[in-house]
Design a protein around this motif. Structure first.
Motif, short mmCIF file in Angstrom:
data_model
loop_
_atom_site.label_atom_id
_atom_site.label_comp_id
_atom_site.label_asym_id
_atom_site.label_seq_id
_atom_site.Cartn_x
_atom_site.Cartn_y
_atom_site.Cartn_z
N UNK A 1 0.85 -1.20 0.00
CA UNK A 1 0.00 0.00 0.00
C UNK A 1 0.88 1.25 0.00
N UNK A 2 1.96 1.22 0.76
CA UNK A 2 2.90 2.34 0.74
C UNK A 2 3.42 2.55 -0.67
N UNK B 1 2.02 1.78 -3.40
CA UNK B 1 0.94 2.31 -4.23
C UNK B 1 0.80 3.82 -4.02
N UNK B 2 0.85 4.22 -2.74
CA UNK B 2 0.71 5.65 -2.45
C UNK B 2 1.85 6.43 -3.10
N UNK C 1 1.28 6.76 -6.79
CA UNK C 1 0.27 7.77 -7.11
C UNK C 1 0.85 9.17 -6.92
N UNK D 1 1.11 12.03 -9.58
CA UNK D 1 0.49 13.32 -9.25
C UNK D 1 1.48 14.47 -9.39
#
Lengths: 76, 617
Positions: free
Chosen positions: A61-62, A64-65, A68, A72
């Motif tokens: 999840x880290x 993935x963040x 993103x 961004x």
């Protein structure tokens, strides 16, 4: 044809995911097999086993963040 | 709703003369969870005198049932079976067992005979196909013979001729295999056997042929007649056994259940404490049933037993019976899978009932997918009433999926139907950043709900101050970090040090509350919040896959003609796979968020299940 910069951004966000996903997989592999072993002995341990097995998921999840965030930031 | 059923600790003391009465009353009431007595200065009780007899009877009946089951396929309808008395059952089962034994022995004997005769018939048929008369197979003075299979026949005669000219051989085929009979001078037997071996010879049992005479085909028909008469006998026996099975299985099954209950009663004293003339039962009774239970017990024993309720102490392992509304009841499954709460803890079932479907729906979030899973769960529930609990969970989750599907404006991945755009609050496929922020907000809310429940738990157990130190510190920590971040971004007109002071204060509080362990967990709360990013990630994966399937199908549709069938197939298979992946992923991850992120904030668990005496587990 996309330019090289876009490609590099995509590639770097990929690396973030791939690295963290591999880390998660390696960690879960070991915990998971140990948890199954424990469950074979004592079935009530399912809940605890599941929890211990999925703890490393946070790593991906880290990743993935970060991925993103890279995309961004590149958009700005 | 938020607490498990309240229990009362109860002690029943009575004289031996009333033990049997008390046991059967308790068995009938089904309200007491007996705590097994461990031998100390008081011994454990001895089983009632009929326990041995009952368990013998149960073993016999079980063996009869499992044996008879082989002979019938009839559905068992135990409900309308007749109840038999002990002695009747005892007598009948002994008789039945003897009858079954004699029948099965006969059956085995017949089967053996049939096997034997069929072997014989096959050999005779082989001899018939070779065209040799039976009288050839006798004891000769100077001639020996072989009868058997051969792997290959080419060149065998030449090989034998090299050995001797005095032999007679016949070769034929039987059911695709080559067979052979060879008559040869006795002194050449060994050498010829060596030659036969080279051609893959394997002998057929033929010793019995010596006793036979006459025509082969008439012999075969005699043997066949014997076999068919034996087969008739076998059929008759099987029929009789089936009749026995149909007659007895229901009755025995029904009575076995009664006997099981009787055995449980007879063995109950093993769980009691016992003096020379009295017994002591320790156990737990739900508080709301206590009064009735006490009254009933006093009535049956005419107040000859002493019943006392005791205060619950800190170290007591109170059995837990979860108490929830019917709607939340299926979610108790997740508690049993994890661990039951302790008696002084909040029962999180209701919170899981709220949280699980919402998180599941957030991830799957599609009107079409929600409808599909709802229909599947509903149909399965009709087919498998045993899995109703789990399927009810799935139905709630499907309802939440439909709800979120409406919020996100998705129907099988389509954001517009027949040219009309579905109304949406947030489009998952296009507003990824917003979706991520929303997921984290859900996480912050969910985790803080957990912290607040934890606060209540600790306040209940150790008082307000401990609760503020242990759980209040987490809330202060989050607030301080938020203040710090906002003041750095100049969104909040507070000096930056205010945030630092807050963080410091919360760290000190945490150290006082939980010690070093708390400090180690400090960064954990933020990684826990980030963990809710999976709500976005899994949802996004599901949407993107659906979009890919739809756009492929669209291309196929445009191609027209035969491709339309392919497009429909692609849509059906693709979405079925995506729903499958979606259910699995959303289910596990929603459960994980409950167990790992949510429960760790307040829940310890470790309670044992309430198992009332007299209820079959």
């Amino acid at each position: 044809m996309v330019d090289i910069n876009t490609g590099l951004i995509a590639l770097s966000s990929c690396i973030a995911i791939v690295g963290s996903a591999f880390a998660t997989a390696i960690a879960e592999k070991q915990i998971g097999s140990a948890a199954i072993g424990a469950m074979a002995e004592k079935e009530e341990l399912f809940g605890k086993g599941l929890i211990l097995t999925v703890i490393p998921e946070t790593i991906v999840i880290f990743g993935l963040v970060i991925a993103i965030m890279i995309i961004g930031m590149a958009g700005e | 709703m938020l607490n498990p059923e309240e229990m009362s600790k109860i002690i029943i003391v009575g004289p031996d003369s009333h033990m049997k009465g008390v046991i059967s009353k308790l068995h009938e009431l089904k309200v007491i969870h007996i705590v097994d007595h461990k031998k100390n200065e008081f011994d454990i009780g001895a089983p009632l005198e009929n326990a041995n007899r009952i368990s013998d009877l149960i073993v016999r009946i079980k063996s009869i049932i499992s044996y008879l089951n082989k002979f019938t396929s009839k559905e068992r309808k135990e409900a309308d079976a007749e109840r038999l008395t002990f002695s009747q059952l005892d007598r009948d089962s002994i008789k039945l067992e003897a009858e079954i034994n004699s029948k099965t022995e006969k059956l085995k004997e017949i089967e053996g005979k049939i096997n034997n005769l069929s072997g014989m018939r096959q050999t005779l048929e082989k001899i018939e196909s070779l065209g040799i008369s039976l009288s050839s197979f006798t004891d000769y003075e100077s001639i020996g013979y072989f009868l058997g299979y051969l792997a290959k026949t080419e060149g065998i005669e030449e090989s034998l001729k090299k050995l001797t000219a005095n032999f007679g051989m016949k070769i034929s085929e039987y059911k695709g295999k080559k067979i052979m009979a060879l008559f040869i001078a006795k002194d050449k037997l060994q050498e010829s056997e060596a030659i036969l071996k080279k051609f893959g010879f394997s002998a057929i049992e033929s010793a019995f042929l010596k006793a036979m005479e006459g025509d082969v085909s008439s012999r075969i028909s005699i043997v066949s007649k014997k076999i068919s008469s034996l087969k008739n006998e076998q059929k008759q026996l099987l029929k009789e056994l089936k009749l026995l099975a149909d007659k007895w299985l229901d009755v025995l099954g029904y009575n076995q259940k009664i006997l099981d209950a009787e055995l449980e009663k007879a063995e109950a004293p093993l769980r009691f404490a016992k003096t020379s003339d009295a017994f002591v039962i320790k156990g737990w009774v739900p508080k709301r049933q206590l009064e009735k239970a006490v009254k009933e017990l006093e009535k049956t024993t005419s107040k000859k037993v002493y019943i006392k309720t005791e205060n619950i102490e800190e170290h007591d392992n109170v059995p837990i019976e979860l108490k929830n509304y019917a709607a939340a009841k299926p979610f108790e499954l997740f508690m049993k899978l994890y661990t039951l709460p302790k008696f002084n803890e909040i029962d999180p079932t209701f919170l899981v009932f709220l949280g699980f479907p919402l998180l599941f729906g957030f991830m799957l979030g599609d009107i079409g997918y929600g409808l599909t899973t709802l229909i599947i769960a509903w149909l399965l529930k009709k087919k498998m009433p045993k899995a109703a609990g789990f399927l009810n969970v799935m139905m709630w989750a499907s309802a939440a999926t439909i709800f979120f599907g409406a919020l996100f404006g998705e129907f099988f991945g389509f954001e517009e139907l027949f040219g009309v755009e579905l109304p949406h609050i947030l489009s998952r496929a296009h507003q990824i950043q917003e979706l991520l922020i929303l997921a984290i907000i859900v996480g912050v809310a969910h985790i803080n709900l957990g912290v607040i429940v934890g606060f209540i738990n600790i306040k209940h157990e150790h008082g307000l101050l401990a609760a503020i130190y242990e759980k209040g510190s987490w809330i202060l920590l989050q607030a301080s970090v938020a203040v710090l971040a906002l003041s750095y971004m100049k969104l909040l007109l507070v000096p930056v040090w205010a945030g630092y002071i807050g963080i410091l204060a919360s760290v000190i509080m945490l150290y006082k509350g939980e010690g070093i362990k708390g400090l180690v967990e400090l960064p954990g709360i933020f990684s826990n919040m980030l963990s809710y990013a999976r709500l976005m990630a899994i949802g996004l994966a599901s949407v993107e896959l659906a979009l890919v399937i739809n756009s492929f199908a669209e291309e196929f549709f445009k191609a027209g003609g035969f491709m339309i069938i392919a497009a429909i197939l692609l849509l059906v298979v693709g979405h079925a796979v995506n729903i499958g992946i979606g259910i699995l992923g959303s289910f596990l991850h929603s459960l994980r968020l409950q167990y790992v992120e949510f429960f760790t904030k307040f829940f310890h668990g470790g309670g044992q299940e309430f198992k009332p005496f007299g209820v079959k587990q």
